[in-house]
Design a protein around this motif. Sequence first.
Motif, short mmCIF file in Angstrom:
data_model
loop_
_atom_site.label_atom_id
_atom_site.label_comp_id
_atom_site.label_asym_id
_atom_site.label_seq_id
_atom_site.Cartn_x
_atom_site.Cartn_y
_atom_site.Cartn_z
N ALA A 30 0.83 -1.20 0.00
CA ALA A 30 0.00 0.00 0.00
C ALA A 30 0.87 1.26 0.00
CB ALA A 30 -0.93 0.00 1.21
N ARG A 31 1.85 1.28 0.86
CA ARG A 31 2.71 2.46 0.99
C ARG A 31 3.47 2.75 -0.30
NH1 ARG A 31 8.11 2.20 4.76
NH2 ARG A 31 9.28 3.86 3.70
N PHE A 32 4.13 1.72 -0.85
CA PHE A 32 4.96 1.94 -2.03
C PHE A 32 4.12 2.15 -3.29
CE2 PHE A 32 8.51 -0.66 0.15
CZ PHE A 32 8.97 0.48 0.79
N CYS A 33 2.94 1.54 -3.35
CA CYS A 33 2.08 1.74 -4.52
C CYS A 33 1.59 3.18 -4.57
CB CYS A 33 0.90 0.78 -4.49
SG CYS A 33 -0.13 0.83 -5.97
N LEU A 34 1.13 3.71 -3.45
CA LEU A 34 0.63 5.08 -3.42
C LEU A 34 1.75 6.09 -3.69
CD1 LEU A 34 -1.73 4.74 -0.35
CD2 LEU A 34 -2.44 5.19 -2.70
N GLU A 35 2.88 5.91 -3.03
CA GLU A 35 4.01 6.81 -3.26
C GLU A 35 4.55 6.64 -4.67
OE1 GLU A 35 8.60 7.50 -1.66
OE2 GLU A 35 7.27 6.17 -0.55
N GLY A 36 4.70 5.40 -5.10
CA GLY A 36 5.26 5.11 -6.41
C GLY A 36 4.37 5.59 -7.54
N ARG A 37 3.06 5.50 -7.36
CA ARG A 37 2.13 5.98 -8.39
C ARG A 37 2.38 7.44 -8.71
NH1 ARG A 37 -3.72 6.66 -6.16
NH2 ARG A 37 -2.75 8.63 -5.51
N GLU A 38 2.48 8.26 -7.70
CA GLU A 38 2.69 9.69 -7.92
C GLU A 38 4.09 9.97 -8.46
OE1 GLU A 38 0.10 11.76 -7.84
OE2 GLU A 38 -0.92 9.85 -7.47
N LEU A 39 5.09 9.24 -7.94
CA LEU A 39 6.44 9.40 -8.47
C LEU A 39 6.50 9.01 -9.94
CD1 LEU A 39 8.59 7.94 -5.54
CD2 LEU A 39 8.47 10.34 -6.25
N LEU A 40 5.79 7.96 -10.31
CA LEU A 40 5.83 7.46 -11.68
C LEU A 40 5.14 8.42 -12.64
CD1 LEU A 40 7.08 5.01 -12.98
CD2 LEU A 40 4.92 3.79 -12.70
N TYR A 41 3.97 8.94 -12.26
CA TYR A 41 3.32 9.93 -13.12
C TYR A 41 4.21 11.16 -13.29
CZ TYR A 41 -1.29 7.71 -13.57
OH TYR A 41 -2.33 6.87 -13.89
N LEU A 60 15.42 -8.22 -1.94
CA LEU A 60 14.06 -7.85 -2.34
C LEU A 60 13.33 -9.13 -2.74
CD1 LEU A 60 14.83 -4.71 -4.55
CD2 LEU A 60 14.39 -4.81 -2.10
N PHE A 61 12.41 -9.57 -1.88
CA PHE A 61 11.69 -10.82 -2.11
C PHE A 61 10.22 -10.54 -2.42
CE2 PHE A 61 14.88 -12.49 1.12
CZ PHE A 61 15.66 -13.16 0.19
N GLY A 62 9.63 -11.37 -3.27
CA GLY A 62 8.19 -11.30 -3.51
C GLY A 62 7.75 -9.99 -4.15
N ILE A 63 8.58 -9.42 -5.02
CA ILE A 63 8.21 -8.14 -5.64
C ILE A 63 7.35 -8.43 -6.87
CG2 ILE A 63 9.02 -5.91 -6.45
CD1 ILE A 63 9.80 -6.52 -3.58
N GLU A 64 6.10 -8.73 -6.60
CA GLU A 64 5.10 -8.94 -7.64
C GLU A 64 4.30 -7.64 -7.78
OE1 GLU A 64 1.85 -11.46 -6.54
OE2 GLU A 64 2.22 -11.23 -4.39
N SER A 65 3.12 -7.71 -8.37
CA SER A 65 2.26 -6.52 -8.44
C SER A 65 1.97 -6.00 -7.04
CB SER A 65 0.95 -6.88 -9.14
OG SER A 65 0.12 -5.76 -9.25
N PRO A 66 2.11 -4.70 -6.79
CA PRO A 66 2.33 -3.60 -7.72
C PRO A 66 3.79 -3.17 -7.85
CG PRO A 66 1.68 -2.71 -5.60
CD PRO A 66 1.77 -4.20 -5.44
N GLY A 67 4.66 -4.09 -8.20
CA GLY A 67 6.09 -3.79 -8.26
C GLY A 67 6.44 -2.74 -9.30
N LEU A 68 5.82 -2.81 -10.48
CA LEU A 68 6.08 -1.80 -11.51
C LEU A 68 5.69 -0.41 -11.01
CD1 LEU A 68 6.73 -0.80 -14.38
CD2 LEU A 68 4.46 -1.59 -15.09
N THR A 69 4.48 -0.29 -10.49
CA THR A 69 4.01 1.00 -9.96
C THR A 69 4.91 1.48 -8.83
OG1 THR A 69 1.75 0.33 -10.48
CG2 THR A 69 2.02 2.21 -9.01
#
Length: 367
Positions: free
Chosen positions: A65-76, A344-353
Amino acid sequence: METLQTDLVVIGAGVVGLAVARELALAGQEVIVLEQGAQFGEGISSRNSEVIHGGIYYPAGSLKARFCLEGRELLYGYCQTHPVAHRQTGKWIIASHDRQRGPLERVYDSAAANGVALEVAEGEALCRALPGVQAVAGLYSPRTGIISSHELMVSLLGELESAGGQLVCRAPVIAVTSDEGGHTLTVGGEMPCRLACKRVVNAAGLGATPLAGNWQGYDPGFCPPAWYARGVYFSYSGRHPFDTLVYPVPEPGGLGVHLTLDLAGQARFGPDVEWIPAPDVTVDPGRRQAFVDSIKQWWPALEPDRLQPAYAGIRPKLAGPEAGFVDFLIQDESDHGVPGLVHLFGIESPGLTSCLAIARHVKSLMA
């Protein structure tokens, strides 16, 4: 065998490995990335939905949850300042019948707990938004989008190299020994050598767990088990009525057979979930009928003959099909006691985001 010296090694040149390497190189580190394949991004990073996820499904406070939300904005933000094709398409999550209203409400509650606002629609409003779709209720995520993962990796690699970092392909890591003096990697391939460094990041994707299990100086008791869930995709030839992504409510092991779009607007369906004993990206055309049965529950106008096998991806799971939610597992010295080592283990979805957020986190662990 010659022994070379460097400051930091990243094992694996997928999107997460490249993001980590770029972040550390921009911070002034001397970074070498070792990739066993002939080029970067041949594994998980090239076999996914290429979706920028909204951060909806994951338990509040989890790393996902933390990395997806932060990563989403960083990625955009990254895509707006770099030549990376992307589009904020939005996404509908639908309940195709009344029995799915409960799971849909749980998705809404999960999103709310993560601070993600979803729009709710039923009846005529939903029919106008998704003509031809059979659904009793839906949730709309406006911040979901799609991205060219290849262009993202090209951009990350370019910045890594501009900062003095280096990618070496066809360089499989055969063995690693860690001790008080640092880490020594035995590298195979066309130019075998030993590589000594003070710090190392294991971002090997599907190979991260097997590599850690044979890592000398790292207690194997800290190494998680490896499980593999294959997801198959089918493309849909020709025209279709969709300009947004459409997901059914989640199912165990994944998010169900959903509709995504590529940047050219072609529709594809998947992934499904198939637990397998070892990585295998074979696509069985016989799975098409299961796709047809699933999709027709919410899109009755589907023409089965236009579904064609596309590709398969593998999710690097840390637990089996009955385990429920399992978070990313990121280990550093405070976990396993080995200085200068991050797994880094188990980096599945939302790994790209999440890739840019994970990279920032790894940099903080390496500080």
